[in-house]
Scaffold this motif. Structure first.
Motif, PDB file in Angstrom:
ATOM      1  N   MET A 174     107.540  11.890 121.521  1.00 43.26           N
ATOM      2  CA  MET A 174     108.596  11.492 120.735  1.00 43.26           C
ATOM      3  C   MET A 174     109.372  11.319 119.722  1.00 43.26           C
ATOM      4  O   MET A 174     108.681  13.127 118.768  1.00 43.26           O
ATOM      5  N   GLY A 175     109.990  11.758 119.497  1.00 38.20           N
ATOM      6  CA  GLY A 175     110.987  12.045 118.663  1.00 38.20           C
ATOM      7  C   GLY A 175     110.935  12.078 116.978  1.00 38.20           C
ATOM      8  O   GLY A 175     110.044  11.296 117.108  1.00 38.20           O
ATOM      9  N   LYS A 176     111.679  12.523 115.647  1.00 35.62           N
ATOM     10  CA  LYS A 176     111.720  12.405 114.948  1.00 35.62           C
ATOM     11  C   LYS A 176     111.997  11.309 114.438  1.00 35.62           C
ATOM     12  O   LYS A 176     113.470  10.998 114.751  1.00 35.62           O
ATOM     13  N   ARG A 177     111.721  10.385 112.856  1.00 34.78           N
ATOM     14  CA  ARG A 177     112.178   9.339 113.081  1.00 34.78           C
ATOM     15  C   ARG A 177     112.543   9.771 111.071  1.00 34.78           C
ATOM     16  O   ARG A 177     112.635  10.720 110.741  1.00 34.78           O
ATOM     17  N   PRO A 178     113.812   8.633 111.277  1.00 37.13           N
ATOM     18  CA  PRO A 178     114.708   9.751 109.725  1.00 37.13           C
ATOM     19  C   PRO A 178     113.464   9.246 108.631  1.00 37.13           C
ATOM     20  O   PRO A 178     112.787   8.569 109.024  1.00 37.13           O
ATOM     21  N   VAL A 179     113.943   9.485 107.884  1.00 34.38           N
ATOM     22  CA  VAL A 179     113.167   9.749 107.007  1.00 34.38           C
ATOM     23  C   VAL A 179     112.935   8.471 106.059  1.00 34.38           C
ATOM     24  O   VAL A 179     111.735   7.695 106.017  1.00 34.38           O
ATOM     25  N   ASP A 180     114.318   7.432 106.383  1.00 34.14           N
ATOM     26  CA  ASP A 180     113.967   6.077 106.037  1.00 34.14           C
ATOM     27  C   ASP A 180     112.908   5.569 106.505  1.00 34.14           C
ATOM     28  O   ASP A 180     112.720   4.528 106.494  1.00 34.14           O
ATOM     29  N   MET A 181     112.535   5.531 107.625  1.00 36.44           N
ATOM     30  CA  MET A 181     111.307   5.243 108.726  1.00 36.44           C
ATOM     31  C   MET A 181     110.597   5.338 108.510  1.00 36.44           C
ATOM     32  O   MET A 181     109.526   5.350 109.388  1.00 36.44           O
ATOM     33  N   VAL A 182     109.881   6.077 107.165  1.00 37.49           N
ATOM     34  CA  VAL A 182     109.127   6.630 107.133  1.00 37.49           C
ATOM     35  C   VAL A 182     107.283   5.546 107.077  1.00 37.49           C
ATOM     36  O   VAL A 182     108.139   4.795 106.678  1.00 37.49           O
ATOM     37  N   GLY A 183     106.484   5.823 107.826  1.00 36.02           N
ATOM     38  CA  GLY A 183     105.430   4.683 107.644  1.00 36.02           C
ATOM     39  C   GLY A 183     105.695   4.301 109.497  1.00 36.02           C
ATOM     40  O   GLY A 183     105.422   4.551 110.178  1.00 36.02           O
ATOM     41  N   PRO A 184     104.036   2.631 109.230  1.00 34.56           N
ATOM     42  CA  PRO A 184     104.164   2.057 109.865  1.00 34.56           C
ATOM     43  C   PRO A 184     105.096   1.506 110.415  1.00 34.56           C
ATOM     44  O   PRO A 184     105.614   0.830 110.381  1.00 34.56           O
ATOM     45  N   ARG A 185     104.439   2.054 112.196  1.00 43.94           N
ATOM     46  CA  ARG A 185     105.876   1.545 113.266  1.00 43.94           C
ATOM     47  C   ARG A 185     105.338  -0.276 113.254  1.00 43.94           C
ATOM     48  O   ARG A 185     103.521  -0.348 112.727  1.00 43.94           O
ATOM     49  N   PRO A 186     106.336  -1.238 113.422  1.00 44.18           N
ATOM     50  CA  PRO A 186     105.335  -2.734 114.005  1.00 44.18           C
ATOM     51  C   PRO A 186     105.005  -2.095 114.712  1.00 44.18           C
ATOM     52  O   PRO A 186     104.039  -3.049 114.648  1.00 44.18           O
ATOM     53  N   VAL A 187     104.563  -1.834 115.710  1.00 41.30           N
ATOM     54  CA  VAL A 187     102.688  -1.659 116.686  1.00 41.30           C
ATOM     55  C   VAL A 187     102.137  -1.071 116.183  1.00 41.30           C
ATOM     56  O   VAL A 187     101.026  -1.603 116.446  1.00 41.30           O
ATOM     57  N   ASP A 188     101.721  -0.513 115.501  1.00 45.87           N
ATOM     58  CA  ASP A 188     100.571   0.214 114.145  1.00 45.87           C
ATOM     59  C   ASP A 188     100.173  -0.838 113.669  1.00 45.87           C
ATOM     60  O   ASP A 188      99.516  -1.292 113.054  1.00 45.87           O
ATOM     61  N   LEU A 189     101.457  -1.323 112.930  1.00 48.03           N
ATOM     62  CA  LEU A 189     100.763  -2.876 111.902  1.00 48.03           C
ATOM     63  C   LEU A 189     100.229  -4.171 112.880  1.00 48.03           C
ATOM     64  O   LEU A 189      99.330  -4.140 112.270  1.00 48.03           O
ATOM     65  N   GLU A 190     100.519  -4.134 114.361  1.00 46.06           N
ATOM     66  CA  GLU A 190     100.333  -5.572 115.184  1.00 46.06           C
ATOM     67  C   GLU A 190      98.592  -5.058 115.407  1.00 46.06           C
ATOM     68  O   GLU A 190      97.693  -5.683 115.151  1.00 46.06           O
ATOM     69  N   GLY A 191      98.323  -3.821 115.735  1.00 43.32           N
ATOM     70  CA  GLY A 191      96.828  -2.967 115.750  1.00 43.32           C
ATOM     71  C   GLY A 191      96.028  -3.232 114.990  1.00 43.32           C
ATOM     72  O   GLY A 191      95.265  -3.881 114.760  1.00 43.32           O
ATOM     73  N   ILE A 192      96.795  -2.737 113.793  1.00 43.64           N
ATOM     74  CA  ILE A 192      95.696  -3.897 112.037  1.00 43.64           C
ATOM     75  C   ILE A 192      95.092  -4.324 112.292  1.00 43.64           C
ATOM     76  O   ILE A 192      94.539  -5.101 111.807  1.00 43.64           O
ATOM     77  N   GLU A 193      96.690  -5.468 112.530  1.00 42.73           N
ATOM     78  CA  GLU A 193      96.323  -7.414 111.875  1.00 42.73           C
ATOM     79  C   GLU A 193      95.317  -7.412 113.645  1.00 42.73           C
ATOM     80  O   GLU A 193      94.718  -8.497 112.422  1.00 42.73           O
ATOM     81  N   ALA A 194      95.160  -7.179 114.564  1.00 45.36           N
ATOM     82  CA  ALA A 194      94.510  -7.529 115.373  1.00 45.36           C
ATOM     83  C   ALA A 194      93.036  -7.068 115.392  1.00 45.36           C
ATOM     84  O   ALA A 194      92.435  -7.644 115.350  1.00 45.36           O
ATOM     85  N   GLU A 195      92.550  -6.063 114.730  1.00 43.17           N
ATOM     86  CA  GLU A 195      91.412  -5.208 114.403  1.00 43.17           C
ATOM     87  C   GLU A 195      90.853  -5.906 112.980  1.00 43.17           C
ATOM     88  O   GLU A 195      90.168  -5.208 112.023  1.00 43.17           O
ATOM     89  N   TRP A 196      91.681  -6.492 111.811  1.00 39.50           N
ATOM     90  CA  TRP A 196      92.034  -6.898 110.716  1.00 39.50           C
ATOM     91  C   TRP A 196      90.143  -7.698 110.342  1.00 39.50           C
ATOM     92  O   TRP A 196      89.611  -7.261 108.933  1.00 39.50           O
ATOM     93  N   PRO A 197      89.694  -8.419 111.186  1.00 35.39           N
ATOM     94  CA  PRO A 197      89.028  -9.214 111.274  1.00 35.39           C
ATOM     95  C   PRO A 197      87.553  -8.374 111.150  1.00 35.39           C
ATOM     96  O   PRO A 197      87.309  -8.380 110.431  1.00 35.39           O
TER      97      PRO A 197
END
Length: 81
Positions: A1-24
């Motif tokens: 996986m390559g480096k992301r620009p500084v303004d894109m630092v943070g969780p990716r949408p797929v990461d947020l979807e994983g958290i949402e799926a495990e939220w219960p």
């Protein structure tokens, strides 16, 4: 996986979807933590009441139930992982 620009630092949408799926499950585990903290506090003030013990048992049962539900539907978690 390559480096992301500084303004894109943070969780990716797929990461947020994983958290949402495990939220219960996360929420259920937080309920156990809250009940355990209440019992620790109560222990310093005469001991937990039967209601406080019941709250802890119910929270633990909820974690088991939610974990079993997630395990029964692993496809939802794999889609985002």
């Amino acid at each position: 996986m390559g480096k992301r620009p500084v303004d894109m630092v943070g969780p990716r949408p797929v990461d947020l979807e994983g958290i949402e799926a495990e939220w219960p499950l996360i929420e259920a585990e937080l309920s156990v933590l809250d009940a355990e903290i209440a019992n620790i506090y109560a222990a310093e003030h005469g001991g937990p009441s039967p209601l406080e013990w019941r709250r802890l048992r119910r929270a633990e049962a909820r974690v088991t139930r939610v974990a079993a539900e997630l395990a029964a539907h692993p496809a939802a978690l794999r889609e985002v992982a």
